[in-house]
Scaffold this active site. Structure first.
Site, mmCIF file in Angstrom:
data_model
loop_
_atom_site.group_PDB
_atom_site.id
_atom_site.type_symbol
_atom_site.label_atom_id
_atom_site.label_comp_id
_atom_site.label_asym_id
_atom_site.label_seq_id
_atom_site.Cartn_x
_atom_site.Cartn_y
_atom_site.Cartn_z
ATOM 1 N N GLY A 19 33.075 31.003 36.130
ATOM 2 C CA GLY A 19 34.267 31.708 36.541
ATOM 3 C C GLY A 19 33.997 33.052 37.181
ATOM 4 O O GLY A 19 34.811 33.542 37.967
ATOM 5 N N MET A 20 32.869 33.672 36.845
ATOM 6 C CA MET A 20 32.543 34.968 37.421
ATOM 7 C C MET A 20 31.474 34.865 38.490
ATOM 8 O O MET A 20 30.749 35.827 38.746
ATOM 9 C CB MET A 20 32.127 35.943 36.313
ATOM 10 C CG MET A 20 33.252 36.330 35.378
ATOM 11 S SD MET A 20 34.740 36.938 36.224
ATOM 12 C CE MET A 20 34.113 38.437 36.979
ATOM 13 N N GLY A 21 31.375 33.724 39.158
ATOM 14 C CA GLY A 21 30.512 33.632 40.318
ATOM 15 C C GLY A 21 29.438 32.570 40.243
ATOM 16 O O GLY A 21 29.432 31.712 39.363
ATOM 17 N N LYS A 38 23.160 36.905 41.600
ATOM 18 C CA LYS A 38 24.530 36.544 41.218
ATOM 19 C C LYS A 38 25.486 37.022 42.299
ATOM 20 O O LYS A 38 25.511 38.205 42.642
ATOM 21 C CB LYS A 38 24.909 37.164 39.880
ATOM 22 C CG LYS A 38 26.341 36.826 39.467
ATOM 23 C CD LYS A 38 26.437 36.523 37.993
ATOM 24 C CE LYS A 38 27.765 35.875 37.633
ATOM 25 N NZ LYS A 38 27.818 35.438 36.246
ATOM 26 N N ASP A 131 31.706 40.122 27.420
ATOM 27 C CA ASP A 131 31.695 38.668 27.612
ATOM 28 C C ASP A 131 30.478 38.039 26.939
ATOM 29 O O ASP A 131 29.756 37.256 27.549
ATOM 30 C CB ASP A 131 31.717 38.343 29.104
ATOM 31 C CG ASP A 131 32.167 36.913 29.393
ATOM 32 O OD1 ASP A 131 32.791 36.304 28.498
ATOM 33 O OD2 ASP A 131 31.899 36.419 30.494
#
Length: 242
Positions: A19-21, A38, A131
């Site tokens: 979801g974050m890349g 990333k 996270d």
């Protein structure tokens, strides 16, 4: 797949998507080395608040000397896309390991104590991970641990982020501290809570709370006591208190 260019990097192979890349195995043509690159989602480009925090907290994470924080070589923006250049690690993430079942208690403690060391160093520098979850914990063949993605997670309860079930949140909700569901300030205690959720999963092979959507998980985090690991796994010793 033919490598494609991203600034000075040649993107060779996708290592993971979340979801974050995306994380790519990439070649830094300036320094002639392989790195883990990333690339954050393009929809974050227009969020100046997130971009500002991303740069600020990436700077803090890059200067940390704690060995269990993944070394960051570079970070910034290329062609409107935020990126982080990190050490390429030969290993698997903890989520992959847990796909094979629970871990023995002694190995769980050995691995997660390294995560705790990384978080302690970050908190001492006023950096909150936000996270902590199995996919952000990398384990090498010798069981050396690296924690990745410091400062990347959005503050779910902020006024700029809606509470919706997307690819960016589904994998995180299982480990999210209750205060992350609100707009109150957060500190390092949210990471401690998330690490405890990871601990429970390592010992039992299952997430600490059942639920597949936001309402169910939110209720569980706020009001439900998770089962004791010793009640689910016979090989897990009970915690005796006086």
């Amino acid at each position: 797949m033919c490598p494609r260019q991203f600034g000075p990097y040649l993107l060779e192979e996708v290592l993971g998507v979340g979801g974050m890349g995306e994380v790519w195995r990439a070649r830094d043509t300036r320094r002639e080395r392989l790195v883990a690159l990333k690339l954050l989602p393009e929809n974050l480009n227009g969020d100046p608040e997130f971009a500002s925090r991303f740069r600020r907290e990436s700077h803090v994470a890059a200067r940390l000397r704690e060995p269990h924080v993944i070394p960051i070589h570079d970070y910034g923006e290329i062609d409107g896309r935020l990126f982080i250049d990190m050490r390429l690690v030969d290993g698997r993430d903890l989520g992959d390991l847990l796909g094979e079942g629970p871990l023995p208690p002694h190995r769980t403690v050995a691995l997660l104590s390294q995560v705790a060391d990384a978080l302690e160093a970050a908190h001492a520098d006023a950096l909150v991970h936000r996270d902590v979850k199995p996919s952000n914990i990398l384990v090498t063949p010798t069981d050396f641990v690296y924690v990745v993605d410091f400062g990347i997670a959005r503050s779910i309860g902020s006024t700029r982020t809606s509470l919706t079930i997307t690819g960016a949140t589904v994998g995180t909700l299982d480990y999210m501290a209750p205060e992350r569901f609100t707009d109150q300030p957060i500190d390092g205690r949210v990471d401690v809570y998330s690490l405890a959720c990871v601990l429970a999963q390592c010992l039992t092979g299952r997430r600490p709370f059942r639920g597949e959507d936001l309402p169910a998980l939110l209720y569980a985090h706020l009001y439900v006591d998770p089962p004791r690991p010793s009640e689910l796994v016979g090989a897990c010793p009970r915690l005796w208190t006086r």
